[in-house]
Design a protein around this motif. Structure first.
Motif, mmCIF file in Angstrom:
data_model
loop_
_atom_site.group_PDB
_atom_site.id
_atom_site.type_symbol
_atom_site.label_atom_id
_atom_site.label_comp_id
_atom_site.label_asym_id
_atom_site.label_seq_id
_atom_site.Cartn_x
_atom_site.Cartn_y
_atom_site.Cartn_z
ATOM 1 N N ASP A 1 7.044 1.078 8.553
ATOM 2 C CA ASP A 1 8.171 1.109 7.608
ATOM 3 C C ASP A 1 9.522 0.942 8.302
ATOM 4 O OD1 ASP A 1 6.697 1.710 5.042
ATOM 5 O OD2 ASP A 1 6.060 3.412 6.247
ATOM 6 N N ASP B 1 4.140 -9.366 4.615
ATOM 7 C CA ASP B 1 4.384 -8.085 3.961
ATOM 8 C C ASP B 1 3.507 -7.027 4.628
ATOM 9 O OD1 ASP B 1 4.745 -5.892 2.318
ATOM 10 O OD2 ASP B 1 4.366 -6.955 0.447
ATOM 11 N N THR C 1 14.688 -0.813 1.189
ATOM 12 C CA THR C 1 14.328 -1.865 2.135
ATOM 13 C C THR C 1 15.586 -2.473 2.739
ATOM 14 O OG1 THR C 1 14.241 -3.507 0.354
ATOM 15 C CG2 THR C 1 12.188 -2.416 0.948
ATOM 16 N N TRP D 1 10.464 -4.250 5.910
ATOM 17 C CA TRP D 1 9.031 -4.088 6.172
ATOM 18 C C TRP D 1 8.195 -4.905 5.196
ATOM 19 C CZ3 TRP D 1 7.110 -2.786 10.499
ATOM 20 C CH2 TRP D 1 5.814 -2.294 10.633
ATOM 21 N N GLU D 2 8.807 -5.346 4.114
ATOM 22 C CA GLU D 2 8.094 -6.157 3.124
ATOM 23 C C GLU D 2 8.092 -7.640 3.493
ATOM 24 O OE1 GLU D 2 9.949 -5.329 -0.607
ATOM 25 O OE2 GLU D 2 9.181 -3.273 -0.713
ATOM 26 N N THR E 1 3.612 -3.703 3.976
ATOM 27 C CA THR E 1 3.558 -2.483 3.185
ATOM 28 C C THR E 1 2.184 -1.819 3.333
ATOM 29 O OG1 THR E 1 5.105 -3.394 1.563
ATOM 30 C CG2 THR E 1 3.777 -1.503 0.869
#
Length: 208
Positions: A167, A20, A185, A191-192, A22
């Motif tokens: 991102d 992840d 997303t 991006w997670e 973020t």
């Protein structure tokens, strides 16, 4: 096109598990050192249509190669760069589409959000910058050959210009304007949950 030739020699790879990212960004801080990131997915998707969104911080007065997208088993690749003249250039299977940016370039521009959409049937692309869409532009060339299904690879390449990118999300369809504005997303790359490898002078750090 030298950027495309250089990217073709990069080998795909991934971490053992997705991460992840973020609140994080890949940074290419050195103008004299090459760095790259290869991002893959564990999903198999058709990319006849797609939307790819990301945020980046450019360098003033430089050429930024932003991303290259390689659909597996396809004979076509996509690449986007931002040039000295403030034009975005999208390379599609050896063809070029140019889009002018909407924002005023400054020495400290902050984060810029860009989305690129592609429709394989009509061969039409559109670029979005900070929520503003460009004129839709198409190719009058022969049909574009994309993979029916495969694992896509997104390559980030520093070239010779310091910049940051974050991102990154990829969808297997052309998003409508309201979804582009929603900052969601991706269903192909998110991006997670990122599988990636880095090479050369590349840093993963907190987004600033």
């Amino acid at each position: 096109m030298e950027m495309l030739l250089l990217l073709l020699v990069l080998l795909p790879g991934s971490l053992a598990v997705p991460e992840d990212l973020t609140g994080k960004a890949f940074s290419f801080p050195y103008s004299s050192s090459f760095g790259s990131v290869n991002i893959t997915s564990d999903q198999r998707n058709s990319l006849k249509n797609f939307t790819l969104c990301f945020q980046y911080q450019p360098s003033a007065g430089s050429i930024n190669p932003l991303f290259s997208l390689y659909p597996t088993n396809g004979s076509c690749s996509f690449s986007l760069s931002k040039n000295y003249d403030r034009q975005y250039r999208l390379y599609v299977c050896g063809n070029t589409l140019s889009f002018c940016c909407s924002s005023v370039f400054q020495d400290f521009p902050g984060w810029v959000r860009v989305c690129v959409t592609w429709d394989s049937r009509t061969r039409v692309a559109q670029l979005w910058e900070n929520g503003k869409g460009s004129v839709r532009k198409g190719l009058e060339s022969r049909p574009i050959s994309l993979s029916e299904e495969g694992t896509p690879n997104v390559v980030l390449n520093s070239g010779s210009s310091p910049f940051q990118i974050s991102d990154i999300n990829l969808w297997d369809r052309e998003l409508p304007p309201w979804e582009i504005m929603a900052h969601g997303t991706g269903n192909v790359l998110s991006w997670e949950s990122v599988w990636y490898t880095t090479r050369g002078a590349t840093l993963l750090e907190s987004k600033r």
